[in-house]
Design an enzyme around this catalytic site. Sequence first.
Site, short mmCIF file in Angstrom:
data_model
loop_
_atom_site.label_atom_id
_atom_site.label_comp_id
_atom_site.label_asym_id
_atom_site.label_seq_id
_atom_site.Cartn_x
_atom_site.Cartn_y
_atom_site.Cartn_z
N ARG A 181 0.78 -1.09 0.05
CA ARG A 181 0.04 0.06 -0.09
C ARG A 181 0.95 1.28 0.12
O ARG A 181 2.07 1.19 0.44
CB ARG A 181 -0.97 0.08 1.39
CG ARG A 181 -1.88 -1.18 1.16
CD ARG A 181 -2.99 -0.82 0.19
NE ARG A 181 -3.80 -2.00 -0.25
CZ ARG A 181 -4.00 -2.34 -1.59
NH1 ARG A 181 -3.46 -1.85 -2.49
NH2 ARG A 181 -4.59 -3.43 -1.90
N CYS A 182 0.31 2.37 -0.49
CA CYS A 182 1.10 3.51 -0.73
C CYS A 182 1.69 3.91 0.72
O CYS A 182 0.97 3.77 1.85
CB CYS A 182 0.13 4.73 -1.11
SG CYS A 182 -0.97 5.55 0.14
N PRO A 183 2.86 4.62 1.05
CA PRO A 183 3.59 5.09 -0.30
C PRO A 183 4.57 3.81 -0.66
O PRO A 183 5.52 4.06 -1.22
CB PRO A 183 4.38 6.36 0.42
CG PRO A 183 4.43 5.97 1.91
CD PRO A 183 3.31 5.01 2.12
#
Lengths: 68, 355
Positions: A10-12
């Site tokens: 998942r981001c980042p």
Amino acid sequence: MINIDARGLRCPQPIIELGKQISTLNSGDQITLYSDDPATEPDLSAWSRMTGNKFSKIEDEKFLITKN
Amino acid sequence: MVRVTGNFQSESPLHPKAFEVLHAAFENGWADPRKLSQSGSKANQVKNQAIESIAASLKVPVDSIFAFSSMTLGYYLGLQGLLTESLTLVHGATDRKDIFAIASRSSHHVLPSALDGKLISPDQQSRNSVLALSVANAETGVIQECEEIIRSVNPDRIFLDATASGIRVQGINNYSTAIFDSRSWYGPSELGLLVIKDKSQWSNPLPHLNAAHPNFEASLPLLLASAVAIENFSSEVEEANLRARKFNSQLRDSFAQIPDVDIAGSLDSSLPHLLSASFLNCNGEELLRGIQGDGFSVDSGSACTSDNLEPSHVLAAMGVLTHGNIRIAIHPDATQSEIDGLISSVKNNVERLRA
């Protein structure tokens, strides 16, 4: 050609992984990034503007990045 | 109603004068203004005075204004009430999700956003259309070029979303309906105002028996508190804007010195009290927690901080970095030492997360 499989991250994290790898490359070298995170595509757009690197979407979850 | 707010979160504190009114109303009780009893008549009189006061502050006719209780309902009333089967809805890519929800049920066209957050006007006019136009964005504060967009779209009807801008931005008068959020002038939440400028263009989208009488209501104490808040904030808004602009400028200048920062929109074309900044290679949730640990509460548009793990559609539409994002709202009671502390906290936490 370097492949980064960031699916499931998942981001980042996908952008961080990309940043680490691209710093080791020369201008014109390419990376294929696989990511299923919904933030990756908009963030690649901003990232390429901020860093000068280019990206294109090849297909869903698959992006080609070219070092500036 | 009375909210628990963080010092730099978007949820605004209640104006102290509004709090006094709200407290008194709940302590003394109130009658149903629709009843014919003496106390009911008095309540109705007080309600009408509150509506008159709000109408005067918003500079709209008193018979054009209606209070409602939830913002989602307000979007539905204001926008759906203008739509017919023959009209296409034109709206912006940075609009509230409530507008996207209404658009999903009808023929629609989305105006894209430029990097600075301004909507890109279409090359061709949209005949037979309803334009939904947000005066300013609640996340980034970016103020739209409303007159230019209206001119280029040339819609039949205009729905104006003034929920973020409130009375901080005025002068847009050529709309069919508009909605305002009481929180924008530090009134209570769960209270909005619908302005229907042209009743011939609007029909009540809720099931109803009598078209002449709107069948949506709002709490009387909340309406009174909102009226007091807008009366007071009207005389304070210029000073509040100046003060917020000074602090906002300090925050933007300081953040701009941090490498790889993406600040959404420019201060010159934004609401003075809002700011959104994203820091490359920082996790938004961890950044938020770090800042919270230093005693400052901010919001975030990053995917890792949202319930559905989707990034902010506003930042995505602008092309601004969505991760490592913080959103800051500068309220009237913010102090210089708090701003200085927030700047230090953001710098230290970004540095720590990138190490």
